[in-house]
Design an enzyme around this catalytic site. Structure first.
Site, PDB file in Angstrom:
ATOM      1  N   CYS A  80       0.888  -1.054  -0.174  1.00 44.45           N
ATOM      2  CA  CYS A  80      -0.001   0.091   0.150  1.00 44.45           C
ATOM      3  C   CYS A  80       0.977   1.230  -0.121  1.00 44.45           C
ATOM      4  CB  CYS A  80      -0.887  -0.088   1.002  1.00 44.45           C
ATOM      5  SG  CYS A  80      -0.184   0.021   2.618  1.00 44.45           S
ATOM      6  N   SER A 107      10.435   3.002   5.907  1.00 48.83           N
ATOM      7  CA  SER A 107       9.125   2.863   6.188  1.00 48.83           C
ATOM      8  C   SER A 107       8.487   3.923   6.480  1.00 48.83           C
ATOM      9  CB  SER A 107       8.653   1.733   6.923  1.00 48.83           C
ATOM     10  OG  SER A 107       9.214   0.372   6.547  1.00 48.83           O
ATOM     11  N   GLN A 163       6.390  -5.393   9.308  1.00 46.31           N
ATOM     12  CA  GLN A 163       5.721  -6.037   8.393  1.00 46.31           C
ATOM     13  C   GLN A 163       6.414  -6.143   6.940  1.00 46.31           C
ATOM     14  OE1 GLN A 163       4.520  -3.894  10.543  1.00 46.31           O
ATOM     15  NE2 GLN A 163       3.043  -4.905  11.713  1.00 46.31           N
ATOM     16  N   GLY A 211     -15.414  -1.505  21.150  1.00 45.47           N
ATOM     17  CA  GLY A 211     -15.392  -1.130  19.850  1.00 45.47           C
ATOM     18  C   GLY A 211     -14.875  -2.295  18.923  1.00 45.47           C
TER      19      GLY A 211
END
EC number: 1.2.1.70
Length: 420
Positions: A50, A109, A116, A189
């Site tokens: 992404c 990153s 990840q 939540g």
């Protein structure tokens, strides 16, 4: 052959462009096949996440290399070169090696040091391995980058400190309770932050998780993934006493957990301590809860302070990590340059072996036909010497004829003529 890395990432392109240049898992084989059909490309790996799309290539260096690869990328994604030209970055040779090592180590990153990305790089490598699109140089580079990333994780503290709200919440819980394996956790939540919290807690093997949400349906898929129980928000009052840790993150405009509710839970628990972490804005838990004995309340601002402190620690660790990457990239380039001589050495040895084999065979035939053995051996040595020094002699003569003293000295060095 040279190594090349090109791409766009979160620093050079907005998401509106990045999403147009992604390669889906389903199309990866097709993309790799198309890429390797380009005349200059000898091997390739496509990394698509992404936050970045990058091509790692072994290529033949030519003047129009950038134009050809930009054209391929744009044709594949049906874009105009003007759409991507300003966002593309290019790294050659040592810079490409260093870039991949930094990416795999989390140094490039959006969240410094995030782990990840290493898994994503390994997946991209595996795709190319499966599709047989790797050159030997790329295969060695990626394997080396994986070991560098592991070394960075092992020898620095770049991944030790929480720099996300979800991770910080879990880290805070572990600091206070040390072990989570005997604790009950209530998550209020079912949004993205709570999803991340739930996954972190599952990794630390909490004894039991309850997910409370306005609707059961929204929470059920997450609960199935992490092995949690699901309740609705009105059920919190009755179940609050079961929880040692409460982490809340909803979009409710009003508090969900009030002081009175916590007082009743503490009474039921006989004042066993409770940790409340309120990640929501507006707050889900009344601030007065923090004034109760044995109720410890932390807000999102408290977590941000932890995150800022931890980010400073990561940045300090990144300096050490960059030093490791610099050292390892130089080591890799030393190996890569040495590979340039491998084929030449192999060809030279093969040529010498062919000469030896031919002349030895002729000598053996002469001996079998009754020739004098000593004479045959002397003749073999003489002819073998002449054949092996013929090409170097011609090169020396040409260098002298051209007045190229530098090449002449290089040939002397290569032949070991000045060694004593």
């Amino acid at each position: 052959m040279t190594l090349l890395a090109l791409g766009i990432n979160h620093k050079t392109a907005p998401v509106s462009l990045r999403e147009r240049v992604t390669f889906s898992p389903e199309s990866m084989d097709q993309a790799l096949n198309s890429l390797l059909q380009q005349p200059l490309v000898q091997g390739g790996v496509v990394l698509s996440t992404c936050n970045r799309t990058e091509l790692y290539l072994s290529v033949e260096q030519q003047e129009n290399l950038h134009e050809q690869l930009t054209a391929w990328l744009c044709n594949y994604h049906k874009l105009s070169p003007d759409d991507v030209r300003q966002s593309l970055y290019w790294h050659h040779g040592n810079d490409a090696v260093r870039h991949l090592m930094r990416v795999a180590s989390g140094l490039d990153s959006q969240v410094l040091g995030e782990p990840q990305i290493l898994g994503q790089v390994k997946k991209a490598f595996a795709e190319s391995q499966r599709g047989q699109s790797l050159s030997s140089e790329l295969e060695r580079l990626f394997q080396k980058s994986f070991s560098v990333a592991k070394r960075v994780r092992t020898e620095t503290e770049i991944g030790a400190s929480a720099v996300s709200v979800a991770f910080a919440a879990c880290s805070l819980a572990r600091q206070i309770f040390e072990s989570l394996s005997e604790l009950h956790v209530l998550l209020v939540g079912a949004g993205e932050t709570i999803e991340l919290v739930a996954r972190h807690l599952r990794e630390h093997q909490v004894k039991h998780m309850i997910i409370a949400n306005r609707t059961r349906e929204r929470a059920q898929s997450l609960a199935s993934e992490v092995g949690a129980e699901v309740i609705t928000l009105p059920e919190i009052d009755a179940r609050l006493a079961d929880a040692d840790i409460i982490i809340s993150s909803t979009a409710s405009p009003l508090p969900i957990i009030g002081k009175g509710m916590v007082e009743r839970a503490l009474k039921t628990r006989r004042n066993q301590p409770m940790l409340f972490i309120d990640i929501a804005v507006p707050r889900d838990i009344e601030p007065e809860v923090g004034k109760l004995s044995n109720a410890y309340l932390y807000s999102v601002d408290d977590l941000q302070a932890i995150i800022q402190h931890n980010m400073a620690q990561r940045q300090a660790a990144a300096v050490q990590a960059e030093s490791i990457v610099q050292q390892e990239s130089m080591n890799f380039m030393t190996w890569l340059r040495a590979q340039g001589a491998v084929e030449t050495i192999r060809d030279y040895r093969s040529q010498a072996e062919q000469v030896r084999s031919e002349m030895t065979a002729k000598a053996l035939v002469a001996i079998e036909q009754g020739a004098n053995v000593e004479q045959v051996i002397n003749e073999l040595a003489y002819k073998l010497t002449n054949r092996l020094i013929h090409a170097p002699t011609k090169s020396l003569q040409q260098a002298a004829s051209d007045g190229d003293m530098e090449r002449l000295q290089l040939l002397r060095d290569s032949l070991g003529l000045d060694q004593h």
